[in-house]
Motif scaffolding. Structure first.
Motif: not given
Length: 416
Positions: A295-300
């Protein structure tokens, strides 16, 4: 003092009365380097020379005209004067020598009463006293008995005030007595039995200073008191640690809330996936039947918007020998105020590292599919492309998508 130079001779030194014909009519002293005029008179060389240089030069004795051509050195008079008997110039000091004037220079070299120069201090002393002066001369060289360096006798006492090996008395009058100056500080710091030192339990509250030799006896009474004080301190620290742990846990929870708002929220996120070949190799060698996912880092999607991330399967989903890329909606802090299901257009691009167009895949969310509904768990199941790009194309030697061993995947959210 022999008559071959212009030395002054004290007439009192002559043993016999000096005849007038051996005296200079000008200076009235014994002839010095005698010169004779054509009229037969004798003068000192230095007395007659100025007369010969005048315009009308005449004999000072009888006014006979004279000049440099007929005035000459009188060697006979010189020899006669040198044969005169004289006393030693130091006869008043006790020398009894008597001899011819021509022998006086040789006598002077051995006369014990003549003054000679001390090679050490430069002062003059009678030759007879020089041998007794030299052993006590204040400027003679002597070795320092402590460090071995040599100094003049007059400099030796000042040297002792700074000599590093000079023994200085212990200020505490301990049994060691004296120690070399260079070891003085070390003596007080590490050795002196009477030096006042800090209690070994000073860190635990004891402020007393006791002689080093009495430290053992002091600790016998000090240790129990400090142990009790230390136990109370430990109990207090345990309580403080518990309170800090509780405060830390509360702070950690607050930090989670704050962190949830710190992810990128510009509607576009670029993920640099590193060590791609290694990740593919590890995924292909997995022993578990479940495929490996990253998984990649989260973003909005935007400020106060949907929380999301990307997910890749390095060796493909279900052994497809492809890089699988999925879009994943995550549970976020603003879910309660957002419209559901998620219906914004999505574009996923595997960027080219050679200014090419890259590989672009679009996703138009279907509101009926559960992938885009409000998450009940931390993450929804991902939606995307199992065969985004083949591993053969991605990992080839001429791949335009690899930068070293990294790839760049961009996700864009379009707001209608």
């Amino acid at each position: 003092m022999a008559q071959d130079g212009g030395l002054d001779i004290d007439e009192d030194l002559f043993v016999d009365a000096l005849p007038d014909y051996l005296k200079c009519p000008i200076c009235l002293c014994v002839l010095q380097s005698p010169f004779q005029t054509p009229c037969g008179h004798r003068f000192c060389r230095d007395c007659i020379q100025p007369v010969l240089k005048t315009r009308n030069n005449v004999c000072p004795k009888d006014r006979t005209v004279i000049d440099a051509t007929n005035t000459f050195p009188d060697n006979a008079a010189r020899l006669q004067i040198n044969s005169l008997r004289i006393k030693c110039p130091k006869h008043a000091s006790g020398c009894v020598w008597v001899g011819e004037l021509s022998d006086e220079a040789g006598h002077e070299q051995s006369c014990e009463y003549f003054h000679v120069l001390c090679k050490l201090c430069g002062d003059l002393f009678p030759r007879v006293g020089l041998s007794s002066h030299e052993p006590t001369c204040p400027k003679r060289q002597l070795p320092c008995e402590y460090c071995g360096l040599e100094f003049r006798l007059s400099d030796l006492s000042p040297h002792y005030t700074t000599c590093p090996e000079y023994p200085v008395p212990c200020r505490n009058k301990c049994p060691a007595g004296k120690v070399p100056r260079k070891d003085e500080e070390s003596h007080y710091t590490n050795e002196c039995s009477k030096e006042l030192v800090e209690c070994k339990l000073a860190a635990f509250g004891c402020s007393e200073r006791v002689p080093r030799s009495e430290m053992g006896d002091h600790l016998v009474t000090c240790a129990p008191q400090r142990t009790l004080s230390l136990a109370n301190t430990v109990l207090k620290l345990q309580k403080d640690v518990q309170e800090l742990s509780l405060a830390f846990a509360q702070q950690k929870e607050q930090q989670k809330t704050v962190t949830n708002t710190l992810y990128p929220c510009v509607g576009q996120f670029t993920w640099k996936l590193e060590d791609v070949r290694l990740k593919v190799k590890q995924a292909q060698a997995r022993e578990s039947p479940e495929p490996v996912m990253i998984y990649s880092p989260p973003f909005f999607s935007h400020e106060g918007g949907y929380k999301m991330c990307l997910c890749v399967y390095p060796a493909g989903d279900s052994n497809l020998d492809c890089l699988s890329v999925y879009f994943v909606i995550m549970k976020g802090p603003y879910d309660k105020i957002l419209p559901w299901p998620f219906q914004k257009a999505i574009r996923i691009t595997l960027l080219s590292c050679r200014e090419g167009p890259g590989i672009v895949k679009d996703i138009n969310p279907d509101p009926k599919l559960h992938y885009f509904h409000r998450p009940e768990k931390p993450k929804n199941v991902g939606y995307g492309y199992p065969k985004f790009i083949s591993l053969q194309k991605l990992l080839s030697d001429h791949s335009e998508y690899l930068d070293g061993d990294s790839v760049f995947i961009r996700c864009e959210i379009f707001h209608s």
